[in-house]
Motif scaffolding. Structure first.
Motif, PDB file in Angstrom:
ATOM      1  N   ARG A 293      12.318   0.230  -8.469  1.00  0.00           N
ATOM      2  CA  ARG A 293      12.626   1.335  -7.554  1.00  0.00           C
ATOM      3  C   ARG A 293      11.355   1.907  -6.928  1.00  0.00           C
ATOM      4  N   LEU A 294      10.251   1.863  -7.661  1.00  0.00           N
ATOM      5  CA  LEU A 294       8.970   2.346  -7.136  1.00  0.00           C
ATOM      6  C   LEU A 294       8.334   1.334  -6.183  1.00  0.00           C
ATOM      7  N   GLY A 295       8.900   0.131  -6.120  1.00  0.00           N
ATOM      8  CA  GLY A 295       8.404  -0.882  -5.181  1.00  0.00           C
ATOM      9  C   GLY A 295       7.153  -1.598  -5.647  1.00  0.00           C
ATOM     10  N   LEU A 296       6.976  -1.728  -6.962  1.00  0.00           N
ATOM     11  CA  LEU A 296       5.747  -2.286  -7.518  1.00  0.00           C
ATOM     12  C   LEU A 296       6.001  -3.607  -8.238  1.00  0.00           C
ATOM     13  N   ASN A 297       4.984  -4.471  -8.211  1.00  0.00           N
ATOM     14  CA  ASN A 297       4.991  -5.681  -9.024  1.00  0.00           C
ATOM     15  C   ASN A 297       4.027  -5.573 -10.201  1.00  0.00           C
ATOM     16  N   PHE A 298       3.288  -4.480 -10.246  1.00  0.00           N
ATOM     17  CA  PHE A 298       2.381  -4.227 -11.369  1.00  0.00           C
ATOM     18  C   PHE A 298       2.333  -2.723 -11.619  1.00  0.00           C
TER      19      PHE A 298
ATOM     20  N   ASP B  22       2.014   9.756  -6.709  1.00  0.00           N
ATOM     21  CA  ASP B  22       2.567  11.115  -6.721  1.00  0.00           C
ATOM     22  C   ASP B  22       3.356  11.269  -8.029  1.00  0.00           C
ATOM     23  N   LYS B  23       2.831  12.074  -8.948  1.00  0.00           N
ATOM     24  CA  LYS B  23       3.414  12.161 -10.284  1.00  0.00           C
ATOM     25  C   LYS B  23       4.858  12.665 -10.265  1.00  0.00           C
ATOM     26  N   LEU B  24       5.153  13.655  -9.410  1.00  0.00           N
ATOM     27  CA  LEU B  24       6.516  14.182  -9.377  1.00  0.00           C
ATOM     28  C   LEU B  24       7.493  13.165  -8.790  1.00  0.00           C
ATOM     29  N   HIS B  25       7.067  12.433  -7.768  1.00  0.00           N
ATOM     30  CA  HIS B  25       7.909  11.371  -7.212  1.00  0.00           C
ATOM     31  C   HIS B  25       8.217  10.328  -8.286  1.00  0.00           C
ATOM     32  N   CYS B  26       7.201   9.960  -9.036  1.00  0.00           N
ATOM     33  CA  CYS B  26       7.357   8.965 -10.084  1.00  0.00           C
ATOM     34  C   CYS B  26       8.339   9.452 -11.157  1.00  0.00           C
TER      35      CYS B  26
ATOM     36  N   GLN C 226       0.813  -1.220   0.000  1.00  0.00           N
ATOM     37  CA  GLN C 226       0.000   0.000   0.000  1.00  0.00           C
ATOM     38  C   GLN C 226       0.845   1.267   0.000  1.00  0.00           C
ATOM     39  N   TRP C 227       2.016   1.232   0.629  1.00  0.00           N
ATOM     40  CA  TRP C 227       2.844   2.440   0.721  1.00  0.00           C
ATOM     41  C   TRP C 227       3.486   2.746  -0.633  1.00  0.00           C
ATOM     42  N   SER C 228       3.899   1.709  -1.346  1.00  0.00           N
ATOM     43  CA  SER C 228       4.479   1.918  -2.676  1.00  0.00           C
ATOM     44  C   SER C 228       3.427   2.421  -3.661  1.00  0.00           C
ATOM     45  N   ILE C 229       2.205   1.906  -3.540  1.00  0.00           N
ATOM     46  CA  ILE C 229       1.116   2.370  -4.401  1.00  0.00           C
ATOM     47  C   ILE C 229       0.872   3.861  -4.169  1.00  0.00           C
ATOM     48  N   LYS C 230       0.771   4.255  -2.915  1.00  0.00           N
ATOM     49  CA  LYS C 230       0.517   5.664  -2.589  1.00  0.00           C
ATOM     50  C   LYS C 230       1.638   6.554  -3.110  1.00  0.00           C
ATOM     51  N   ALA C 231       2.880   6.137  -2.890  1.00  0.00           N
ATOM     52  CA  ALA C 231       4.014   6.948  -3.337  1.00  0.00           C
ATOM     53  C   ALA C 231       4.036   7.076  -4.855  1.00  0.00           C
TER      54      ALA C 231
ATOM     55  N   GLU D 226       4.489   8.392 -17.002  1.00  0.00           N
ATOM     56  CA  GLU D 226       4.017   8.003 -15.671  1.00  0.00           C
ATOM     57  C   GLU D 226       3.846   6.498 -15.568  1.00  0.00           C
ATOM     58  N   ALA D 227       3.699   6.027 -14.326  1.00  0.00           N
ATOM     59  CA  ALA D 227       3.418   4.622 -14.043  1.00  0.00           C
ATOM     60  C   ALA D 227       2.232   4.575 -13.090  1.00  0.00           C
ATOM     61  N   ASN D 228       1.164   3.956 -13.521  1.00  0.00           N
ATOM     62  CA  ASN D 228      -0.040   3.861 -12.697  1.00  0.00           C
ATOM     63  C   ASN D 228      -0.039   2.515 -11.980  1.00  0.00           C
ATOM     64  N   PRO D 229       0.051   2.505 -10.646  1.00  0.00           N
ATOM     65  CA  PRO D 229       0.150   1.233  -9.922  1.00  0.00           C
ATOM     66  C   PRO D 229      -1.166   0.462  -9.855  1.00  0.00           C
ATOM     67  N   VAL D 230      -2.277   1.105 -10.227  1.00  0.00           N
ATOM     68  CA  VAL D 230      -3.574   0.409 -10.263  1.00  0.00           C
ATOM     69  C   VAL D 230      -4.238   0.648 -11.624  1.00  0.00           C
ATOM     70  N   GLY D 231      -3.413   0.738 -12.670  1.00  0.00           N
ATOM     71  CA  GLY D 231      -3.908   1.093 -13.989  1.00  0.00           C
ATOM     72  C   GLY D 231      -4.718  -0.014 -14.653  1.00  0.00           C
ATOM     73  N   GLN D 232      -5.396   0.357 -15.746  1.00  0.00           N
ATOM     74  CA  GLN D 232      -6.214  -0.579 -16.500  1.00  0.00           C
ATOM     75  C   GLN D 232      -5.367  -1.298 -17.550  1.00  0.00           C
ATOM     76  N   TRP D 233      -5.726  -2.535 -17.832  1.00  0.00           N
ATOM     77  CA  TRP D 233      -4.988  -3.298 -18.841  1.00  0.00           C
ATOM     78  C   TRP D 233      -5.908  -4.049 -19.807  1.00  0.00           C
TER      79      TRP D 233
END
Length: 325
Positions: A266-271, A119-123, A111-116, A288-295
């Motif tokens: 580095r963003l801590g994501l598996n998707f 943040d578009k600028l962080h990404c 959940q913490w990696s998703i939230k981070a 950008e990288a959307n951690p809950v994006g549509q596929w």
């Protein structure tokens, strides 16, 4: 049922992506689909400080949970339209946080990696540190800074939302705020808004075509989107014009794919559903990288096996980018 992986997915009734995935996943795993917008239809118990979970009468001990996936969270309703539901939804969000922290052998993303990553600028900062070219970006409510930024790029700047770009209008229809180019008149109008509302503005990057790359564990599934073939999609391909905009599966150059995997790790994501630009000079630019994006849409258009890859990741049949500690 013995020996099958146990998978918990947290999302919404209306999540067509999960609904599509379930028949494939249930062939290989015991699946619990917890719907945050329909919790009254579930019987849930979390006990032993989050080490044990009871879902509709079925007990799941933390050491038995193979995979956990927070796919979608529930949104706060309009306080003027549904004031009575606000507390209920906040409690549902709090419950989702408890569920997301439930120990599992694998989490699609924590959940913490998703939230981070939202943040578009962080990404963009992480992407730049991994060697990507990224668009120059500012968040401002200062009209003078905005005008200077516009002049810096000879009037070629765009604006996009920093949050989910959808609101419901008075007739309950969804209104989407797409990325848009700004001319001088827009700058004057935005300057009036900028006095109170900080907004995101970016250098506009010229495109030969765009790329949607979906990262699932260590696999990357990419499609070229020829958005410049339609006036509707030149600035933002989400102004969908499928009859006039070709979509084709592609393989990224090996060094670009590795750079993308390094960024998502580095963003801590598996998707992640990632948006890239290929410039007329054949340079790849990260947006950008959307951690809950549509596929699902790009899978169906291009025949990409993204759902199959997700099932494999959830059932421990493929390697993740991020291992649970």
């Amino acid at each position: 049922m013995a020996g099958k992986p146990t998978v918990v997915i947290i999302s919404l009734v209306t999540d067509e992506h999960v609904v599509h995935l379930l028949p494939y996943l249930e062939k290989n795993a015991v699946v619990y689909f917890i719907k945050l917008d329909s919790l009254a239809n579930h019987k849930l118990v979390i006990s032993d400080y989050g080490k044990n979970l009871l879902v509709d009468g079925q007990h799941i001990a933390c050491e038995e949970l193979t995979s956990l996936w927070l796919r979608r969270n529930i949104d706060i309703p309009d306080p003027e339209k549904e004031p009575a539901k606000i507390l209920q939804v906040r409690e549902s969000q709090a419950l989702s946080r408890s569920l997301r922290s439930f120990p599992a052998k694998r989490k699609v993303s924590d959940q913490w990696s998703i939230k981070a990553s939202e943040d578009k600028l962080h990404c963009l900062r992480i992407a730049q540190s991994c060697g990507w070219k990224v668009p120059d970006s500012i968040i401002t409510n200062n009209p003078e800074v905005l005008l200077a930024f516009w002049k810096k790029y000879d009037g070629k700047i765009c604006t996009k939302t920093m949050s989910v770009p959808v609101i419901l209008s008075k007739n309950e229809k969804a209104k989407v705020f797409y990325t848009s180019l700004l001319d001088y008149k827009d700058i004057e109008e935005r300057a009036a808004l900028a006095g109170t509302i900080p907004m995101l503005f970016q250098q506009y990057i010229e495109k030969a075509y765009e790329v949607r790359s979906t990262v699932v564990g260590k696999q990357v599934y990419s499609a070229a989107i020829y958005s410049q073939k339609s006036d509707l999609t030149k600035t933002d391909w989400r102004n969908y014009d499928f009859p006039n905009v070709p979509h084709f599966p592609i393989n990224l150059p090996p060094e670009v794919e590795q750079r993308l995997l390094s960024t998502i790790k580095r963003l801590g994501l598996n998707f992640a559903a990632c948006d890239l630009i290929v410039t007329p000079d054949n340079e790849y630019v990260f947006l950008e990288a959307n951690p809950v994006g549509q596929w699902l849409w790009i899978e169906q258009l291009c025949g990409l096996p993204i759902s199959e890859a997700l099932c494999s990741l959830l059932c421990f049949n493929s390697a993740p980018l991020i291992e649970e500690k």
